[in-house]
Design an enzyme around this catalytic site. Structure first.
Site, PDB file in Angstrom:
ATOM      1  N   SER A   3       0.857  -1.182   0.000  1.00  0.00           N
ATOM      2  CA  SER A   3       0.000   0.000   0.000  1.00  0.00           C
ATOM      3  C   SER A   3       0.890   1.227   0.000  1.00  0.00           C
ATOM      4  CB  SER A   3      -0.890   0.010   1.250  1.00  0.00           C
ATOM      5  OG  SER A   3      -1.584   1.235   1.358  1.00  0.00           O
ATOM      6  N   TYR A  16      -1.124  -0.631  10.479  1.00  0.00           N
ATOM      7  CA  TYR A  16      -1.325  -1.017   9.076  1.00  0.00           C
ATOM      8  C   TYR A  16      -0.172  -0.479   8.233  1.00  0.00           C
ATOM      9  CZ  TYR A  16      -3.579  -1.422   4.504  1.00  0.00           C
ATOM     10  OH  TYR A  16      -3.867  -1.721   3.200  1.00  0.00           O
ATOM     11  N   ALA A  18       2.855   0.245   9.157  1.00  0.00           N
ATOM     12  CA  ALA A  18       4.080  -0.497   9.481  1.00  0.00           C
ATOM     13  C   ALA A  18       4.088  -1.864   8.795  1.00  0.00           C
ATOM     14  CB  ALA A  18       4.221  -0.659  10.988  1.00  0.00           C
ATOM     15  N   SER A  19       2.950  -2.537   8.770  1.00  0.00           N
ATOM     16  CA  SER A  19       2.896  -3.859   8.131  1.00  0.00           C
ATOM     17  C   SER A  19       3.140  -3.744   6.627  1.00  0.00           C
ATOM     18  CB  SER A  19       1.568  -4.560   8.409  1.00  0.00           C
ATOM     19  OG  SER A  19       0.498  -3.932   7.731  1.00  0.00           O
ATOM     20  N   LYS A  20       2.641  -2.686   6.004  1.00  0.00           N
ATOM     21  CA  LYS A  20       2.846  -2.491   4.566  1.00  0.00           C
ATOM     22  C   LYS A  20       4.288  -2.075   4.273  1.00  0.00           C
ATOM     23  CE  LYS A  20      -1.220  -3.770   3.531  1.00  0.00           C
ATOM     24  NZ  LYS A  20      -1.465  -5.025   2.817  1.00  0.00           N
TER      25      LYS A  20
END
Length: 143
Positions: A3, A16, A18-20
């Site tokens: 993203s 979110y 950080a995960s992307k």
């Protein structure tokens, strides 16, 4: 599929984001490790896409002013890019300008993000709700 928030500091989505960011770094590292093998890696970093999540009432109220692309148009761009062997695809393409803005004017980006997404009614009582609470569809909330 990552993203654009993997590299753009969009407020209230920190986990979110950080995960992307982790996905982007993972696949950039894999691309380096694989070198010139027959395995191609196209990292997809879309902006806002019209979907059930982005079209629910709270999300629409908060994000409705941001241009969104149809899922079909985004999907076609992703397939076309992957078939060409592109390293990255950002769709819609105007989202690329956010990266340049973040790199050249980080203080401006932070100011605008705070102004647009964090500034709240100072007369309202403090809330203990999670920051994303307003973006989660009512049917997904647990009591």
């Amino acid at each position: 599929m990552a993203s654009s928030v993997g590299w753009y500091p969009f407020p209230r989505f920190s986990f979110y984001n950080a995960s992307k960011a982790a996905l982007i770094t993972l696949y950039e590292t894999l691309r380096t490790e694989l070198g010139n093998s027959n395995i191609g890696i196209t990292i997809v970093t879309p902006g806002l896409v019209k979907s059930a999540l982005s079209q629910n009432e709270p999300a629409k109220a908060a994000l409705g002013w941001i241009p969104m692309e149809s899922a079909e148009k985004c999907g076609k761009a992703i397939v076309k890019s992957a078939c060409r062997g592109d390293k990255y695809v950002v769709e819609p393409s105007w989202v690329n300008s956010l990266y340049a803005l973040k790199v050249m004017c980080p203080d401006l980006v932070e100011f605008c993000n705070r102004f647009l997404f964090i500034t709240a009614d100072k007369t309202a009582p403090p809330t203990t709700d999670a920051p994303l609470q307003s973006f989660v569809p009512t049917e997904l909330k647990s009591d």
